[in-house]
Design an enzyme around this catalytic site. Structure first.
Site, PDB file in Angstrom:
ATOM      1  N   ARG A 176     -30.775  47.390  21.363  1.00 30.20           N
ATOM      2  CA  ARG A 176     -32.200  47.075  21.236  1.00 30.20           C
ATOM      3  C   ARG A 176     -32.998  48.214  20.621  1.00 30.20           C
ATOM      4  O   ARG A 176     -34.213  48.117  20.470  1.00 30.20           O
ATOM      5  CB  ARG A 176     -32.778  46.722  22.614  1.00 30.20           C
ATOM      6  CG  ARG A 176     -32.137  45.493  23.217  1.00 30.20           C
ATOM      7  CD  ARG A 176     -32.599  45.286  24.627  1.00 30.20           C
ATOM      8  NE  ARG A 176     -33.919  44.697  24.683  1.00 30.20           N
ATOM      9  CZ  ARG A 176     -34.163  43.406  24.852  1.00 30.20           C
ATOM     10  NH1 ARG A 176     -33.165  42.573  24.979  1.00 30.20           N
ATOM     11  NH2 ARG A 176     -35.382  42.973  24.899  1.00 30.20           N
ATOM     12  N   LYS A 199     -27.023  42.813   3.620  1.00 30.08           N
ATOM     13  CA  LYS A 199     -25.940  43.596   4.251  1.00 30.08           C
ATOM     14  C   LYS A 199     -25.842  44.958   3.570  1.00 30.08           C
ATOM     15  O   LYS A 199     -25.705  45.983   4.229  1.00 30.08           O
ATOM     16  CB  LYS A 199     -24.582  42.873   4.146  1.00 30.08           C
ATOM     17  CG  LYS A 199     -24.396  41.706   5.063  1.00 30.08           C
ATOM     18  CD  LYS A 199     -24.195  42.049   6.523  1.00 30.08           C
ATOM     19  CE  LYS A 199     -25.452  41.985   7.321  1.00 30.08           C
ATOM     20  NZ  LYS A 199     -26.002  40.778   7.783  1.00 30.08           N
ATOM     21  N   TRP A 211     -36.926  51.631  20.353  1.00 30.69           N
ATOM     22  CA  TRP A 211     -37.064  51.355  18.924  1.00 30.69           C
ATOM     23  C   TRP A 211     -38.545  51.608  18.649  1.00 30.69           C
ATOM     24  O   TRP A 211     -39.411  50.913  19.154  1.00 30.69           O
ATOM     25  CB  TRP A 211     -36.695  49.910  18.592  1.00 30.69           C
ATOM     26  CG  TRP A 211     -36.724  49.642  17.127  1.00 30.69           C
ATOM     27  CD1 TRP A 211     -35.744  49.922  16.209  1.00 30.69           C
ATOM     28  CD2 TRP A 211     -37.797  49.028  16.388  1.00 30.69           C
ATOM     29  NE1 TRP A 211     -36.148  49.534  14.952  1.00 30.69           N
ATOM     30  CE2 TRP A 211     -37.400  48.983  15.033  1.00 30.69           C
ATOM     31  CE3 TRP A 211     -39.061  48.526  16.726  1.00 30.69           C
ATOM     32  CZ2 TRP A 211     -38.211  48.450  14.028  1.00 30.69           C
ATOM     33  CZ3 TRP A 211     -39.862  47.998  15.728  1.00 30.69           C
ATOM     34  CH2 TRP A 211     -39.432  47.962  14.397  1.00 30.69           C
ATOM     35  N   GLU A 217     -28.970  47.215   4.511  1.00 26.38           N
ATOM     36  CA  GLU A 217     -29.085  47.724   5.887  1.00 26.38           C
ATOM     37  C   GLU A 217     -27.949  48.661   6.256  1.00 26.38           C
ATOM     38  O   GLU A 217     -28.126  49.575   7.050  1.00 26.38           O
ATOM     39  CB  GLU A 217     -29.253  46.595   6.905  1.00 26.38           C
ATOM     40  CG  GLU A 217     -28.085  45.671   7.034  1.00 26.38           C
ATOM     41  CD  GLU A 217     -28.351  44.542   8.021  1.00 26.38           C
ATOM     42  OE1 GLU A 217     -29.179  44.679   8.907  1.00 26.38           O
ATOM     43  OE2 GLU A 217     -27.684  43.486   7.872  1.00 26.38           O
ATOM     44  N   HIS A 263     -36.922  35.294 -15.043  1.00 19.58           N
ATOM     45  CA  HIS A 263     -38.378  35.194 -14.866  1.00 19.58           C
ATOM     46  C   HIS A 263     -38.987  36.518 -14.414  1.00 19.58           C
ATOM     47  O   HIS A 263     -40.097  36.532 -13.893  1.00 19.58           O
ATOM     48  CB  HIS A 263     -38.708  34.074 -13.874  1.00 19.58           C
ATOM     49  CG  HIS A 263     -38.304  32.732 -14.389  1.00 19.58           C
ATOM     50  ND1 HIS A 263     -38.972  32.079 -15.395  1.00 19.58           N
ATOM     51  CD2 HIS A 263     -37.235  31.945 -14.072  1.00 19.58           C
ATOM     52  CE1 HIS A 263     -38.368  30.933 -15.664  1.00 19.58           C
ATOM     53  NE2 HIS A 263     -37.306  30.845 -14.876  1.00 19.58           N
ATOM     54  N   GLU A 315     -28.060  37.281   1.556  1.00 16.54           N
ATOM     55  CA  GLU A 315     -27.341  37.904   2.677  1.00 16.54           C
ATOM     56  C   GLU A 315     -26.501  39.088   2.179  1.00 16.54           C
ATOM     57  O   GLU A 315     -26.444  40.131   2.845  1.00 16.54           O
ATOM     58  CB  GLU A 315     -26.478  36.841   3.371  1.00 16.54           C
ATOM     59  CG  GLU A 315     -25.585  37.331   4.484  1.00 16.54           C
ATOM     60  CD  GLU A 315     -26.299  38.004   5.666  1.00 16.54           C
ATOM     61  OE1 GLU A 315     -27.533  38.024   5.691  1.00 16.54           O
ATOM     62  OE2 GLU A 315     -25.592  38.531   6.540  1.00 16.54           O
ATOM     63  N   CYS A 329     -36.501  47.763  22.141  1.00 13.70           N
ATOM     64  CA  CYS A 329     -36.466  48.661  23.271  1.00 13.70           C
ATOM     65  C   CYS A 329     -35.751  47.944  24.425  1.00 13.70           C
ATOM     66  O   CYS A 329     -35.813  46.721  24.539  1.00 13.70           O
ATOM     67  CB  CYS A 329     -37.835  49.091  23.772  1.00 13.70           C
ATOM     68  SG  CYS A 329     -38.817  49.968  22.547  1.00 13.70           S
ATOM     69  N   LYS A 336     -30.957  45.480  17.164  1.00 12.88           N
ATOM     70  CA  LYS A 336     -30.323  44.162  17.056  1.00 12.88           C
ATOM     71  C   LYS A 336     -31.222  43.037  17.553  1.00 12.88           C
ATOM     72  O   LYS A 336     -31.148  41.921  17.069  1.00 12.88           O
ATOM     73  CB  LYS A 336     -29.007  44.158  17.828  1.00 12.88           C
ATOM     74  CG  LYS A 336     -28.215  42.913  17.562  1.00 12.88           C
ATOM     75  CD  LYS A 336     -26.738  43.132  17.603  1.00 12.88           C
ATOM     76  CE  LYS A 336     -25.991  41.923  17.100  1.00 12.88           C
ATOM     77  NZ  LYS A 336     -26.044  41.794  15.648  1.00 12.88           N
ATOM     78  N   ASN A 371     -41.271  47.633  26.957  1.00  7.98           N
ATOM     79  CA  ASN A 371     -40.839  46.887  25.763  1.00  7.98           C
ATOM     80  C   ASN A 371     -42.057  46.176  25.226  1.00  7.98           C
ATOM     81  O   ASN A 371     -42.838  45.660  26.021  1.00  7.98           O
ATOM     82  CB  ASN A 371     -39.925  45.717  26.134  1.00  7.98           C
ATOM     83  CG  ASN A 371     -38.519  46.096  26.456  1.00  7.98           C
ATOM     84  OD1 ASN A 371     -38.140  47.239  26.360  1.00  7.98           O
ATOM     85  ND2 ASN A 371     -37.768  45.099  26.856  1.00  7.98           N
ATOM     86  N   GLY A 372     -42.147  46.027  23.925  1.00  2.71           N
ATOM     87  CA  GLY A 372     -43.222  45.212  23.369  1.00  2.71           C
ATOM     88  C   GLY A 372     -44.365  46.060  22.862  1.00  2.71           C
ATOM     89  O   GLY A 372     -44.213  47.261  22.632  1.00  2.71           O
TER      90      GLY A 372
HETATM   91  C1  F6R Z   1     -29.206  41.488   9.746  1.00  5.08           C
HETATM   92  C2  F6R Z   1     -29.651  41.047  11.034  1.00  5.08           C
HETATM   93  C3  F6R Z   1     -31.054  40.647  11.196  1.00  5.08           C
HETATM   94  C4  F6R Z   1     -31.170  39.464  12.187  1.00  5.08           C
HETATM   95  C5  F6R Z   1     -32.651  39.176  12.470  1.00  5.08           C
HETATM   96  C6  F6R Z   1     -32.821  37.985  13.385  1.00  5.08           C
HETATM   97  O1  F6R Z   1     -27.866  41.835   9.741  1.00  5.08           O
HETATM   98  O2  F6R Z   1     -28.894  41.023  11.978  1.00  5.08           O
HETATM   99  O3  F6R Z   1     -31.647  40.329   9.986  1.00  5.08           O
HETATM  100  O4  F6R Z   1     -30.540  38.364  11.647  1.00  5.08           O
HETATM  101  O5  F6R Z   1     -33.250  40.283  13.045  1.00  5.08           O
HETATM  102  O6  F6R Z   1     -32.202  38.208  14.610  1.00  5.08           O
HETATM  103  P1  F6R Z   1     -31.828  37.006  15.558  1.00  5.08           P
HETATM  104  O7  F6R Z   1     -30.764  36.232  14.883  1.00  5.08           O
HETATM  105  O8  F6R Z   1     -31.365  37.647  16.823  1.00  5.08           O
HETATM  106  O9  F6R Z   1     -33.066  36.202  15.735  1.00  5.08           O
END
Ligand code: F6R
Length: 624
Positions: free
Chosen positions: A27, A501, A74, A504, A520, A497, A2, A619, A100-101
Site C-alpha cells: 500500500r 508496464k 504512500w 512503471e 495524427h 498496457e 498507506c 498497489k 490512510n486517506g
Molecule cells: C499497473 C497497476 C495499476 C492498477 C490500478 C488499479 O500495473 O497495477 O495501474 O491497475 O492502480 O488498481 P486496481 O485494479 O486495484 O483497482
C-alpha cells in the site's frame, strides 16, 4: 493508500506490528513507523523509505510494549521524509495517530489550530488529526468523545488508528469510507487496513463499515457510529486459507507472477467453465467460498439481460485496459453497446446509467477509491452492478450485486500482470455468457470459443519458454529514452498496457497508441532513437496495422514487433520480433501482452530498478 496496523494483547507488540506492516507494504513504501506505549509513555519510531529501514532502527532500539499502532506510507501531503512519516503526535504527546486517506479540509483546520498556538512538525494532513483529538481530549478527558468530536470536523475519506498513554489498554480506530479490519484472538486484538495482515493471527475478523469508530481492548471491542450510538455486530469466521507470499525460487515476485499466468487462466476457466460443452457457469446458484469469504456469480436473469441496453465499465490503470478489451469482446459477442470510463474522470460529472445499464467495475484490489466511487454512483442511479476483482473480501466485492472473482492468489508485485490476464478471462467468460443468454451464440460457436480458451494457457507457456529471446531484445533497447507502443482493435489496449508496464517498471517514458492515430500527431516524435513496438496479429486490422508500422519505419524508428509464428511478412520489416503462437485477433490479448510484460521486466532488471516496488507507486490506490 498507506497501511495502518495495530496490536493489543499480552504478547510483544513490535514483531506483530512489523509483520502486519510487511503484509501491507504493497500500500506504499515511502516510510514506515510505529507508536507503542512503553513504561506508560508514548514512544515513536519511524524512518523514511522501506520497512527495512524501520526494522534496522527497531533492532537497535528494541522497544518493549504490548500495545502499538503502525503505518506504511504512500506520500500524499509532504515529501517522503522522516518528519512526514507517521505516526504523528501532538506536542503534549497525548495521542499518536496513523492515517490512510486524505483530510480534505486540513488547511482550514490547521489555520484554526495555529491560531490556538498549536505547533506543527510536519507537512502532513494527518498531524491536524493528532492536534484536534488532543484539543478535544483536554476539554473533557474522554478519549472516545474526543475522537468523535475530532471526526465530526474532518472532511474526506479516511481511516485512523489512535493510541494514547492515557488509555494504555486501548486502541481507537475510525473508518470513514475506507477499509479497516479488526482481528480478535485470545486476549489479543489486531487491526489492519487489509484483513490479510491479521489473518495469520486469527480467523475472527470484523470489517468496519463506513463511518464507524471502534474501541479495541485485548478482550474485545466496542463499535460506535459517528453519532455515538453503539453498534452490535459480531466478527465473522474467515474460512479461507492463508495467502502464501513466497517468490517460489524466482528472482522477483513480478517474474513469478508473469510465469503464473497459464495457471491463473486455467484456474479461472476451471472455476467458471468446468466443462467446455456445458453452458458457461456463472450463475448465483454456483456461488461458493473463495478464500473463505463470500463470493457470488451473476444473478442477472435472461429477461434482465434482454433489457440491458448499455454496459458501462469503470476502472483505473491496468484494470481499465482490461475493461477496454472487455468492451471489444462484449460488443463482438453480445452486441451490447459498451463504454469504458477512467473511474477518476467520473468525479464531478453525472454517470449516465439507469436500470437498463449494467455497470462493471474492474479492480484487482477491490479498494481503488475512484472505482469504488464510480460504482457506488452507478448503484445509486439504479444500474445493475458487477464487480470483477481478485479480492473477494474487498469493498468492491461487498457493494456490487454480482461478482466475478479472478483466481490469481495474492499478487505481490506492485505492477499488475497475472490479474490482468484473469480480468481479460473474466470478460471473455462474461461476453460468452451474455451472448448465450441473448441467443446470439450458436452451440457450435460457443463450444469452439470455449475450446479455444482452454488452449490459451499452453500457448502462453510457449511464450514464457522463449523468455531468453525477449531478455535479449530488452537488453538491445534498454538505453531508449522514449518508446512507442501501437496496436489496433483488440490490441490497442495491449499497446497501452505494454507502455504502462515499461513506464512503471523502468521509468522510461513510453506511450501507447491506437496505430491509426499515430499519423495524427504522435508520429512527430519518431526518429532513429525511438523504438516502436507494433502488435500485429491476424485479423481484420492486420494490413492496416502493418501499414502504420511501415509509416514508422519510413521515419527511421527502431522496429519491434509482437507477431505470430506464421507471419513471414514481418521478417524484412522489423529489427526485432517477439513471436507468439498463431492466434486470431479475438483471443490474442491473452497472449500479446506477455512478451510486453517480459520486455518491461527484463529492461527494468537490466537497469537495476526496483522491479517489485517501483518508485512512487502503491498497489492499492485508496486516495482519489
Ligand atoms: C499497473 C497497476 C495499476 C492498477 C490500478 C488499479 O500495473 O497495477 O495501474 O491497475 O492502480 O488498481 P486496481 O485494479 O486495484 O483497482
Amino acid at each position: 493508500m498507506c497501511g495502518i496496523v495495530g496490536y493489543l494483547g499480552s504478547g510483544s507488540a513490535v514483531p506483530v506490528l512489523v509483520s502486519e506492516l510487511r503484509s501491507l507494504e504493497y500500500r506504499g513504501y515511502d516510510s514506515a513507523g510505529l507508536a507503542v506505549i512503553e513504561d506508560g509513555n508514548l514512544r515513536i519510531l519511524k524512518a523514511a523509505g522501506k520497512l527495512s529501514n524501520l526494522e534496522h532502527i527497531l533492532k537497535e532500539q528494541a522497544p518493549i510494549a504490548t500495545v502499538g499502532i503502525g503505518h506504511t506510507r504512500w506520500a500524499t501531503h509532504g515529501e517522503p521524509t522522516d518528519r512526514n512519516a507517521h505516526p504523528h503526535t501532538d506536542e503534549a504527546k497525548v495521542v499518536a495517530v496513523v492515517h490512510n486517506g486524505i483530510i480534505e479540509n486540513y488547511r482550514e483546520l490547521k489555520d484554526e489550530l495555529l491560531k490556538k498556538d498549536y505547533k506543527f512538525g510536519s507537512d502532513t494532513d494527518t498531524e491536524v488529526v493528532a492536534h484536534l483529538v488532543s484539543y478535544y481530549y483536554k476539554q473533557n478527558k474522554d478519549m472516545l468523545n474526543a475522537v468523535r468530536q475530532a471526526v465530526s470536523r474532518l472532511q474526506g475519506i479516511y481511516a485512523l488508528a489512535i493510541l494514547s498513554p492515557a488509555y494504555p489498554d486501548r486502541i481507537f480506530a475510525v473508518n470513514h469510507h475506507y477499509s479497516l479490519t479488526v482481528g480478535l484472538g485470545e486476549n489479543e486484538s489486531f487491526l489492519a487496513s487489509d484483513g490479510l495482515a491479521v489473518r495469520p493471527y486469527t480467523n475472527q475478523l470484523l470489517r468496519l463499515e463506513q463511518s464507524e469508530i471502534v474501541e479495541l481492548s485485548s478482550s474485545g471491542y466496542k463499535l460506535y457510529s459517528f453519532e455515538g450510538k453503539e453498534v452490535k455486530r459480531s466478527p465473522i469466521t474467515s474460512e479461507g486459507s492463508l495467502y502464501i507470499i513466497d517468490k517460489g525460487g524466482y528472482k522477483h515476485f513480478l517474474l513469478k507472477e508473469i510465469n503464473e499466468q497459464p495457471t491463473v487462466l486455467r484456474q479461472t476457466l476451471a472455476k467458471y467453465l468446468p466443462d467446455t460443452h456445458k453452458p458457461v457457469n456463472l450463475k448465483k446458484e454456483n456461488k461458493g467460498l473463495v478464500n473463505g469469504l463470500h463470493t457470488a456469480g451473476i444473478t442477472l436473469t435472461k429477461e434482465q439481460i434482454k433489457n440491458i441496453d448499455r454496459i458501462q465499465i469503470v476502472a483505473c490503470g491496468t484494470a481499465l485496459y482490461s475493461g477496454m478489451v472487455g468492451k471489444y469482446i462484449i460488443e463482438a459477442l453480445a452486441q451490447i453497446p459498451t463504454e469504458v470510463e477512467i473511474a477518476s474522470e467520473i468525479r464531478g460529472r453525472k454517470l449516465l446509467v439507469n436500470e437498463r445499464t449494467l455497470t462493471i467495475a474492474v479492480s484487482q484490489s477491490g479498494e481503488t477509491a475512484d472505482t469504488l466511487a464510480a460504482i457506488k454512483e452507478a448503484k445509486e442511479a439504479g444500474s445493475h452492478t458487477l464487480g470483477i476483482t481478485n479480492r473477494p473480501d474487498s469493498h468492491l466485492a461487498h457493494i456490487t450485486t454480482d461478482l466475478i472473482t479472478t483466481e490469481c492468489g495474492i499478487e505481490v508485485s506492485v505492477a499488475s500482470t497475472k490479474t490482468y490476464i484473469a480480468q481479460l478471462a473474466s470478460f471473455y467468460l462474461l461476453g460468452i455468457y451474455l451472448a448465450e443468454e441473448k441467443g446470439l451464440l450458436s452451440p457450435q460457436k460457443s463450444a469452439e470459443l470455449k475450446h479455444q480458451l482452454h488452449l490459451i494457457p499452453t500457448w502462453q507457456e510457449k511464450i514464457l519458454s522463449s523468455s531468453e529471446d525477449i531478455r535479449q531484445a530488452a537488453l538491445k533497447y534498454s538505453s531508449a529514452k522514449d518508446v512507442v507502443f501501437m496496436g489496433r482493435g483488440f490490441n490497442y489496449p495491449t499497446a497501452l498496457e505494454g507502455a504502462l508496464k515499461l513506464k512503471e517498471l523502468t521509468y522510461i517514458h513510453a506511450s501507447g497508441y491506437a496505430a491509426g492515430e499515430l499519423k495524427h500527431g504522435p508520429i512527430a516524435v519518431l526518429d532513429e532513437n525511438v523504438p516502436v513496438v507494433t502488435i500485429l496479429v491476424p485479423g481484420v486490422v492486420y494490413e492496416k496495422t502493418l501499414s502504420n508500422a511501415l509509416e514508422s519505419k519510413a521515419r527511421q524508428a527502431k522496429m519491434i514487433a509482437v507477431a505470430v509464428e506464421d507471419d513471414k511478412n514481418v521478417d524484412s520489416i522489423f529489427d526485432t520480433i517477439m513471436r507468439i503462437p498463431t492466434v486470431d485477433e479475438f483471443l490474442s490479448p491473452l497472449l500479446t501482452v506477455i512478451p510486453l510484460q517480459l520486455f518491461a521486466y527484463f529492461t527494468a532488471e537490466a537497469l537495476g530498478k526496483d522491479v517489485d516496488q517501483p518508485r512512487n507507486l502503491a498497489k492499492s490506490v485508496t486516495v482519489e
